[in-house]
Design an enzyme around this catalytic site. Structure first.
Site, PDB file in Angstrom:
ATOM      1  N   GLU A 271       0.789  -1.244   0.000  1.00 24.22           N
ATOM      2  CA  GLU A 271       0.000   0.000   0.000  1.00 24.22           C
ATOM      3  C   GLU A 271       0.818   1.290   0.000  1.00 24.22           C
ATOM      4  O   GLU A 271       0.347   2.317   0.499  1.00 24.22           O
ATOM      5  CB  GLU A 271      -0.907  -0.025   1.241  1.00 24.22           C
ATOM      6  CG  GLU A 271      -0.180   0.135   2.606  1.00 24.22           C
ATOM      7  CD  GLU A 271       0.125  -1.164   3.314  1.00 24.22           C
ATOM      8  OE1 GLU A 271       0.217  -2.215   2.651  1.00 24.22           O
ATOM      9  OE2 GLU A 271       0.290  -1.140   4.556  1.00 24.22           O
ATOM     10  N   HIS A 304      -8.389  -3.501  -0.526  1.00 25.89           N
ATOM     11  CA  HIS A 304      -7.592  -3.551   0.704  1.00 25.89           C
ATOM     12  C   HIS A 304      -6.457  -2.515   0.661  1.00 25.89           C
ATOM     13  O   HIS A 304      -6.300  -1.713   1.590  1.00 25.89           O
ATOM     14  CB  HIS A 304      -7.035  -4.964   0.873  1.00 25.89           C
ATOM     15  CG  HIS A 304      -6.183  -5.150   2.084  1.00 25.89           C
ATOM     16  ND1 HIS A 304      -6.667  -5.668   3.264  1.00 25.89           N
ATOM     17  CD2 HIS A 304      -4.869  -4.875   2.313  1.00 25.89           C
ATOM     18  CE1 HIS A 304      -5.696  -5.708   4.152  1.00 25.89           C
ATOM     19  NE2 HIS A 304      -4.592  -5.226   3.604  1.00 25.89           N
ATOM     20  N   GLU A 305      -5.697  -2.546  -0.413  1.00 23.26           N
ATOM     21  CA  GLU A 305      -4.551  -1.620  -0.484  1.00 23.26           C
ATOM     22  C   GLU A 305      -5.039  -0.174  -0.552  1.00 23.26           C
ATOM     23  O   GLU A 305      -4.451   0.715   0.053  1.00 23.26           O
ATOM     24  CB  GLU A 305      -3.647  -1.932  -1.676  1.00 23.26           C
ATOM     25  CG  GLU A 305      -3.157  -3.379  -1.764  1.00 23.26           C
ATOM     26  CD  GLU A 305      -2.532  -3.917  -0.495  1.00 23.26           C
ATOM     27  OE1 GLU A 305      -1.982  -3.140   0.288  1.00 23.26           O
ATOM     28  OE2 GLU A 305      -2.614  -5.147  -0.281  1.00 23.26           O
TER      29      GLU A 305
END
Ligand code: B3K
Ligand code: ZN
Length: 882
Positions: A271, A304-305
């Site tokens: 990320e 998610h990232e």
């Protein structure tokens, strides 16, 4: 080898740095084997810090080639540089001061894939957790937040693209053959979020208008020619950005958001601020080459990232013990996102399947650790399912305890209080205490006590007085370093089902706090009475898997079948079916082991077939119904003295029994659920494919010939159907010429597509039974096998060890010896990969004696090796500790 020592880091020793880092200016002169990195760091002393303290910076395999203090070369006597640290003494009284460090690094030789490395001609970085210190000497810890400027100089021709975090400042030519670009990230960040990518890549571009009306440029970079395969990832990104605004009020905060897909990557994705780097497996998809599972994974990981931008980047972890602060929370957020995009119940079922098959064994074995650990030797080994999946469950329980609206208020408060900070789980929990007015100290034990709680349940019904009594007792098993545990606060969603399937409402409840449909178990033992219950209810407990626990509840087959058929909660119906199936599969395993004929429980087959054939239920759910508990699920249920061959034999007998009971139903499901027309990756279509392919598995057994799988393989017009048919063919008829022919056709068709070849390797690595090991060894000699590519190594060796219980756990121990050999071969090049694959042996103690001895010997052969990375030695030591 890593230059790290075997030192253990303790949470209790946390202290802040003596120096505050204000700004970072990095200049990279990229070269495949000799990249020059100049880091200008501006520091001042923290208030109250010892003014004589030296500045100690982290390194890993570094060599110093220049050191300036306020632009003047430092005298040799004032500093010590080793590969893993740089210590500078006698720093000036006047502040701030500037340290300029020059290091020379070799990206080409970096096979660990940590720090700056090369993949297919691309320069790429991975810094979490401690990779930045392989680039330059630095206070490489998450609580050091600074603003970065990055200048990149590289060959114009081979690196037209020069990327880093933040917003693009500008670029220009640099001599004859080079050019440069400058990036500025205005958001203070820890070094683990730094990223740099340079090379020649294709791109797809789009824009997103944020809720306040700002236009953000979105770019996804992939290898040339693969651009069309990034379209789904772009779509998922835009949906994620919108969802985070709508559900959490979070807006993106830079002018540009970039994703780069690379083919050599140690994990799923990373990320980095404004510049996510992805394993291309989680970006690239089209109907011909990606399965529905691939599409779902891409959607979840892109989300998610992206969600980390707020939960992880804007608010980060004070130290690595707090890893679940960002990971557990962000997994919870991506679960909620996928649940909103797809079928919530089916999503929950697959989450619970994963939790039980991966996290529960971890929590029950030698690698068990609390969601918030208190010590570690190698932080890379703590990116575990406990941190991620159990961490997410703990977050979910907070939402369950305080309620949805209050949870949102708590999250708002978290963003308001801690934006721009590096914080702890206590800070996080504190926000929900404030928002709800509840004391969450007992609940917080979920962060501190490892082990899956066991809740034992018994019930009694007094028809005369209309009283239903529920007795609960909780026990948290001992785990490494924690033998005694306190009772926890366990939120249990529940319902009482009447005979007609309707929900009963008791007149009064005593003995536990109840909020809505949540029963709060807080004592070690608790007896709860429901009055005004004249007819005997069927208790449906832990609906939606509201708590990640094991339940010990001897519920009759009739009651479980009743829940499976009638519960209002679809998840509870699936759970009841699996609770009905497990005892049957356990006793089948026992019978198989004792050479007795297996006689499957007809109640199981009847209920399962009724649900599978119920056209009012969504196909994706019915596919989950048909997926019997796995061999690993059965092993976990048995607990110890496991014989994987007997488990498989028993399960096969039950499977064949079901297959033979209603072949017509399977034939109908198979015929009716073919998806026609252009491929669509939506959840509804995916569910139909899943149901149809599950039916194919049963049909292949009922019919006993490869014909139908061969026909399905030939007719398939998408990768989901194609790989499902190939799997059935190869796993059910491994020696049939049709299987070999299909494998070869598949290989030839996809010979240029690494991600599809990974599937080809994985399907063969999971052929059940003893012969799998020889296949795997042969495949290692295949020209397509590349030991330097982590995806390929995971597809073949990882899949064999993690997902082939009978092949890997051969009674003669050859599977374990093979794995040990492979670990020793991988470790010197890529310790993280080696350590991760080695965790496949985490449940060795629950095997029967002969296998357990072989496993221990294999582990000892690893320990005996001359040189081991700290990653592998940490895992092997913990796994073999008495
Ligand atoms: N934060 C990264 C994982 C980093 C792993 C370092 N060994 C990906 C993620 O969880 O989003
Ligand atoms: Zn994450």
């Amino acid at each position: 080898m890593r230059t790290e020592n075997g030192r253990i880091i303790h949470l209790a020793n946390y202290r802040r740095t003596d120096f505050v880092l204000e700004r970072v200016d990095l200049t990279f002169e990229l070269d495949p084997t000799e990249t020059r990195v100049e880091a200008r760091l501006i520091f001042h002393r923290r208030e109250g810090a010892d003014r004589a303290a030296p500045l100690v910076l982290d390194g890993d395999e570094l060599s110093l080639s220049g050191l300036l203090l306020d632009q003047v070369e430092m005298e040799a006597g004032r500093y010590d540089a080793t590969p893993d640290s740089l210590t500078i003494r006698d720093l000036p009284e006047s502040e701030p001061f500037e340290i300029t460090i020059t290091t020379l690094i070799n990206p080409e030789a970096n096979t660990q894939l940590m720090g700056l490395y090369r993949t297919n001609g691309i320069y790429c970085t991975q810094c979490e957790a401690e990779g930045f210190r392989r680039i330059t000497y630095f206070p490489d810890r998450p609580d050091v937040l600074a603003v970065y400027t990055v200048n990149i100089i590289a060959d114009r021709q081979s690196c037209p693209l020069l990327l880093s975090n933040g917003n693009f400042l500008g670029g220009a030519g640099y001599g004859e053959e080079k050019h440069f670009a400058a990036w500025f990230d205005p958001h203070p960040k820890p070094s683990y979020l730094f990223a740099l990518v340079a090379g020649d890549l294709g791109v797809i571009e789009d824009t997103f208008t944020t809720m306040s009306g700002r236009e953000v440029t979105l770019k996804i970079y992939v290898e040339h020619g693969k651009e069309p395969r990034a379209a789904y990832a772009m779509d998922a990104l835009k949906r994620s950005m919108r969802w985070d605004e709508e559900k959490f009020g979070r807006e993106y905060d830079l002018d540009i958001f970039m994703i780069v897909a690379v083919s050599d990557f140690n994990m799923g994705a990373m990320e980095n601020k404004g510049l996510n780097v992805f394993n291309d497996k989680y970006v690239l998809a089209d109907p011909e080459t990606a399965t529905d599972q691939d599409y779902a994974n891409i959607e979840a990981i892109i989300a998610h990232e992206y969600f980390h931008n707020w939960t992880g980047n804007r608010i980060t972890c004070r130290d690595w013990f707090q890893l679940c602060l960002k990971e557990g929370l962000t997994v919870y957020r991506d679960h909620e996102f996928s649940a909103d995009q797809r079928s919530r119940a089916v999503k929950r079922i697959s989450e619970v399947r994963l939790l039980k098959s991966e996290q529960f064994p971890e929590d029950a074995g030698p690698l068990a650790h609390p969601v918030r650990p208190t010590k570690y030797r190698e932080i890379n080994n703590f990116y575990t399912t406990t941190i991620y999946e159990k961490g997410s469950e703990v977050t979910r329980m907070i939402a369950t305890l305080v309620g949805r609206d209050t949870f949102r208020k708590g999250m708002d408060l978290y963003f308001e209080r801690h934006d721009g900070e590096a914080v702890t789980i206590e800070d996080f929990v504190g926000c929900f205490e404030t928002a709800s007015g509840r004391d969450l100290s007992q609940f917080s034990l979920w962060y501190h006590q490892a082990g899956t709680p066991l809740v034992s349940v018994s019930t009694a019904h007094d028809a005369v007085n209309g009283v239903f009594t529920l007795s609960l007792e909780q026990m948290i098993p001992p785990t490494p370093g924690q033998s005694l545990k306190e009772p926890m606060h366990i939120p249990l969603r529940f319902g009482l089902l009447a005979e007609d399937g309707s929900e009963m409402t008791p007149a009064a409840v005593a003995g536990a706090e109840i909020t809505g449909d949540v029963l709060h178990l807080t004592g070690r033992r608790q007896s709860i009475t429901f009055s005004g219950v004249t007819a005997r209810p069927v208790l449906s407990l832990n609906r939606d898997f509201s708590a990640p626990i094991n339940l010990h509840f001897e519920q009759s087959s009739a009651d479980l079948a009743h829940i499976a058929r009638h519960d209002g909660d679809l998840f509870a119906r699936w759970q009841a079916l699996s609770d009905l199936a497990l005892p049957s599969l356990v006793s089948a395993a026992r019978d198989a082991r004792n050479g007795k004929k297996v006689t499957p429980d007809p109640a199981l087959a009847d209920t399962l077939l009724a649900l599978a054939g119920d056209e009012t239920l969504e196909p994706a759910f019915r596919a989950q119904v048909l997926a019997l508990p796995s061999e690993a699920d059965i092993a976990r249920e048995i607990g110890n003295d496991n014989d994987p061959d007997a488990i498989r034999a028993g399960r096969e007998a039950v499977f064949a029994d079901i297959a033979g009971r209603d072949t017509a139903l399977f034939a109908t499901l198979f015929a009716r659920h073919r998806t026609e027309g252009p491929f669509a990756p939506d959840a509804g279509s995916a569910g139909r494919r899943a149901l149809r392919n599950a039916a194919l598995g049963y049909l292949a057994v009922a019919e006993g010939t490869p014909a139908r799988a061969v026909a399905a393989f030939e007719a398939a017009d998408n990768m989901t159907d194609l790989s499902a048919a190939l799997t059935v063919l190869v796993h059910r008829f491994p020696d049939a010429p049709e299987a070999a022919a299909a494998l070869e056709a598949f290989r030839a068709r996809f010979t240029d597509n690494a991600l599809v070849l990974d599937k080809w390797f994985a399907i063969q690595a999971t052929v059940p039974g003893e012969s799998a090991l020889d296949r795997v060894r042969d495949l290692m000699e295949n020209p397509h096998f590349t030991a330097s590519n982590p995806n390929r190594v995971r597809a073949l060796i990882g899949t064999f060890a993690f997902a082939n219980p009978t092949g890997f756990n051969r009674a003669d121990g050859a599977g374990y010896r093979f794995l040990a050999e492979q670990i020793l071969a991988i470790d010197p090049k890529n310790p993280q990969l080696a350590a991760r694959i080695l965790t496949a042996m985490r449940s060795w103690r629950s095997l029967e004696g002969g296998r357990a001895d072989h496993a221990l010997n294999a582990l000892r052969s690893i320990t005996a090796a001359e040189k081991l990375s700290s990653d592998v030695s940490d895992i092997v030591d913990r796994m073999t500790k008495a």
